[in-house]
Design a protein around this motif. Structure first.
Motif, PDB file in Angstrom:
ATOM      1  N   HIS A 138     -20.181  51.842 -13.866  1.00  0.00           N
ATOM      2  CA  HIS A 138     -19.262  52.526 -14.779  1.00  0.00           C
ATOM      3  C   HIS A 138     -19.962  53.684 -15.483  1.00  0.00           C
ATOM      4  N   ALA A 139     -19.187  54.638 -15.915  1.00  0.00           N
ATOM      5  CA  ALA A 139     -19.728  55.804 -16.617  1.00  0.00           C
ATOM      6  C   ALA A 139     -18.675  56.354 -17.559  1.00  0.00           C
ATOM      7  N   ASP A 140     -19.104  57.245 -18.459  1.00  0.00           N
ATOM      8  CA  ASP A 140     -18.191  57.889 -19.397  1.00  0.00           C
ATOM      9  C   ASP A 140     -17.757  59.247 -18.848  1.00  0.00           C
ATOM     10  N   PHE A 141     -16.469  59.542 -18.997  1.00  0.00           N
ATOM     11  CA  PHE A 141     -15.895  60.793 -18.515  1.00  0.00           C
ATOM     12  C   PHE A 141     -15.086  61.444 -19.635  1.00  0.00           C
ATOM     13  N   LEU A 142     -15.323  62.733 -19.845  1.00  0.00           N
ATOM     14  CA  LEU A 142     -14.486  63.491 -20.770  1.00  0.00           C
ATOM     15  C   LEU A 142     -13.177  63.821 -20.064  1.00  0.00           C
ATOM     16  N   ARG A 143     -12.059  63.544 -20.734  1.00  0.00           N
ATOM     17  CA  ARG A 143     -10.744  63.880 -20.201  1.00  0.00           C
ATOM     18  C   ARG A 143      -9.983  64.709 -21.232  1.00  0.00           C
ATOM     19  N   PHE A 144      -9.234  65.672 -20.766  1.00  0.00           N
ATOM     20  CA  PHE A 144      -8.346  66.454 -21.628  1.00  0.00           C
ATOM     21  C   PHE A 144      -7.361  67.214 -20.755  1.00  0.00           C
ATOM     22  N   SER A 145      -6.288  67.663 -21.362  1.00  0.00           N
ATOM     23  CA  SER A 145      -5.259  68.409 -20.634  1.00  0.00           C
ATOM     24  C   SER A 145      -5.702  69.855 -20.458  1.00  0.00           C
ATOM     25  N   SER A 146      -5.672  70.324 -19.232  1.00  0.00           N
ATOM     26  CA  SER A 146      -6.029  71.719 -18.971  1.00  0.00           C
ATOM     27  C   SER A 146      -5.003  72.643 -19.617  1.00  0.00           C
ATOM     28  N   PRO A 147      -5.459  73.723 -20.255  1.00  0.00           N
ATOM     29  CA  PRO A 147      -4.501  74.708 -20.789  1.00  0.00           C
ATOM     30  C   PRO A 147      -3.703  75.418 -19.704  1.00  0.00           C
ATOM     31  N   VAL A 148      -4.165  75.346 -18.464  1.00  0.00           N
ATOM     32  CA  VAL A 148      -3.453  75.952 -17.331  1.00  0.00           C
ATOM     33  C   VAL A 148      -2.684  74.857 -16.613  1.00  0.00           C
ATOM     34  N   ARG A 149      -1.410  75.068 -16.435  1.00  0.00           N
ATOM     35  CA  ARG A 149      -0.559  74.067 -15.805  1.00  0.00           C
ATOM     36  C   ARG A 149      -0.286  74.422 -14.348  1.00  0.00           C
ATOM     37  N   THR A 150      -0.251  73.396 -13.512  1.00  0.00           N
ATOM     38  CA  THR A 150       0.081  73.540 -12.101  1.00  0.00           C
ATOM     39  C   THR A 150       1.144  72.505 -11.743  1.00  0.00           C
ATOM     40  N   PRO A 151       1.687  72.528 -10.528  1.00  0.00           N
ATOM     41  CA  PRO A 151       2.672  71.508 -10.153  1.00  0.00           C
ATOM     42  C   PRO A 151       2.069  70.117  -9.948  1.00  0.00           C
ATOM     43  N   TYR A 152       0.746  69.970 -10.144  1.00  0.00           N
ATOM     44  CA  TYR A 152       0.077  68.712  -9.820  1.00  0.00           C
ATOM     45  C   TYR A 152      -0.493  68.082 -11.088  1.00  0.00           C
ATOM     46  N   ALA A 153       0.123  66.985 -11.522  1.00  0.00           N
ATOM     47  CA  ALA A 153      -0.273  66.354 -12.783  1.00  0.00           C
ATOM     48  C   ALA A 153      -1.722  65.893 -12.753  1.00  0.00           C
ATOM     49  N   GLU A 154      -2.180  65.363 -11.600  1.00  0.00           N
ATOM     50  CA  GLU A 154      -3.550  64.877 -11.515  1.00  0.00           C
ATOM     51  C   GLU A 154      -4.562  66.017 -11.659  1.00  0.00           C
ATOM     52  N   ASN A 155      -4.204  67.191 -11.184  1.00  0.00           N
ATOM     53  CA  ASN A 155      -5.093  68.339 -11.305  1.00  0.00           C
ATOM     54  C   ASN A 155      -5.162  68.867 -12.728  1.00  0.00           C
ATOM     55  N   ASP A 156      -4.115  68.672 -13.487  1.00  0.00           N
ATOM     56  CA  ASP A 156      -4.051  69.233 -14.838  1.00  0.00           C
ATOM     57  C   ASP A 156      -4.718  68.357 -15.888  1.00  0.00           C
ATOM     58  N   LEU A 157      -5.241  67.203 -15.479  1.00  0.00           N
ATOM     59  CA  LEU A 157      -6.013  66.359 -16.382  1.00  0.00           C
ATOM     60  C   LEU A 157      -7.488  66.540 -16.030  1.00  0.00           C
ATOM     61  N   VAL A 158      -8.186  67.311 -16.861  1.00  0.00           N
ATOM     62  CA  VAL A 158      -9.566  67.683 -16.564  1.00  0.00           C
ATOM     63  C   VAL A 158     -10.462  66.458 -16.650  1.00  0.00           C
TER      64      VAL A 158
END
Length: 402
Positions: A138-158
């Protein structure tokens, strides 16, 4: 005729390139729909707000001559009338006002997420030993919503794996195209030992951000002109958001490292962000178009588009996402830079890397150049990966100390 060593290296490069046998040839698409919400053109209204609601930083948004761009003739162009002319004109406008194009609204949902480590291999047949090696870790990952939106929800979660270290030094690390999620882990741990924290960012359409419909990070660089530009803009903005988070955590000495495609992202990020004091470009090239056109690993992209576009047109259509367009802006702030390239590179051709070095020299920038006796893919093999890692680590250590 190449020397015996050179021929041996070229043969090795060809073998490594052939490992990935799931590349898909796609036809040329202009992708004008991706430009609708970009600043500097059709998606920008008179208040400096783009179509997805993001507002640029106050010092570069919505005032003076820049606001005039929103009301230019470009804003009234019908996108589908002449897509080639549209993109060529739009790129010129972006380069002239790129601080606006790469501006963003700072995310408000930064959080660390602890989860199981996964490989996210892009190969047709993933390596079972590698999968087994990380299972249960296991490891720690920073997650946040990208300010740039695309049609792909998985891509827009950094997503950015976090390698913490005490002190005030930290970098954002941007991997190569189609890197799996484990790449550069050893380098990150070495940098931690030197007191440098690392956010290893998953670039758009890579590993956990990859849309379910793809097996590779094909949407990051493809025969779709607009989508490729949007992916790079998103990657640059996401990297700047990572710098925001590092600042919030108390890191005040910041740097960036990019490899291959990641080096392109890293250069353009540094050209638009004064906070970056050290920057390392692991493989460097001039124009995205030249790499796609001449590179060994992008032959399938050229195959799909060369019947409908010339190299010169492609170079101008991707000008606003190419390092060569931003040396003047990169030169605005003092920083130390490292350029590493490979003498036998068949993907980022050495002559293109030498052109980059010439620009650093022409602009009088503080930089160091390292030429390794290998190729693009072989730089990730023994013993060259250790040479590369040593140069990167020693540069960052001395760069921060300086």
């Amino acid at each position: 005729m190449p020397s015996r060593y050179a021929q041996w290296m070229y043969d090795w490069e060809h073998r490594l390139t052939s490992v990935d046998n799931n590349r898909v040839v796609r036809p040329l698409e202009w992708g004008v729909e991706w430009a609708r919400e970009w600043p500097c053109g059709n998606g920008l209204n008179g208040n400096g707000v783009n179509g997805n609601g993001a507002v640029g930083h106050s010092e570069i948004a919505g005032e003076g001559a820049r606001a005039t761009l929103a009301h230019s003739t470009l804003a009234h162009t019908t996108l589908t009338d002449n897509p080639e002319e549209f993109f060529l004109d739009f790129n010129r406008r972006i380069v002239a006002d790129s601080d606006r194009f790469y501006s963003y609204a700072r995310p408000t949902d930064f959080r660390l997420e602890r989860r199981e480590v996964q490989v996210f291999s892009t190969r047709e047949v993933p390596d079972p030993e590698l999968e087994a090696k990380v299972k249960g870790t296991h490891a720690d990952f920073l997650r946040f919503s990208s300010p740039v939106r695309t049609p792909y929800a998985e891509n827009d979660l950094v997503n950015a794996r976090w390698y913490p270290a005490r002190g005030r030094r930290a970098i954002v690390l941007l991997p190569h195209w189609n890197a799996d999620a484990l790449a550069y882990g050893s380098l990150c741990r070495v940098l931690n030992l030197l007191g440098i924290a690392v956010l290893r960012m998953s670039m758009p359409y890579h590993d956990i951000r990859m849309p379910a419909e793809t097996r590779r990070a094909d949407y990051a660089v493809s025969a779709n002109i607009g989508r490729t530009m949007n992916a790079l803009r998103q990657g640059v903005i996401d990297a700047r958001c990572c710098l925001d988070w590092l600042e919030e955590r108390g890191y005040s000495q910041l740097g960036i490292v990019g490899t291959s495609l990641g080096s392109c992202y890293a250069f353009i990020t540094a050209a638009h962000d004064a906070r970056i004091r050290v920057a390392a470009f692991n493989h460097a090239s001039t124009y995205v178009a030249d790499v796609v056109w001449h590179g060994q690993s992008t032959r399938h992209i050229r195959q799909g588009m060369e019947a409908g576009i010339t190299l010169e047109t492609l170079r101008q259509a991707w000008l606003a996402v190419s390092p060569m367009a931003f040396f003047d802006k990169f030169s605005r702030w003092p920083r130390k830079s490292l350029i590493i390239y490979a003498k036998y590179d068949l993907t980022f051709l050495p002559e293109l890397s030498r052109d980059v070095v010439a620009e650093f020299e022409r602009h009088g920038l503080d930089h160091k150049v390292v030429v390794l006796p290998c190729g693009h893919y072989t730089m990730g093999e023994t013993p060259y990966k250790f040479m590369d890692g040593w140069h990167l680590a020693s540069f960052l250590r001395s760069g921060f100390e300086g």
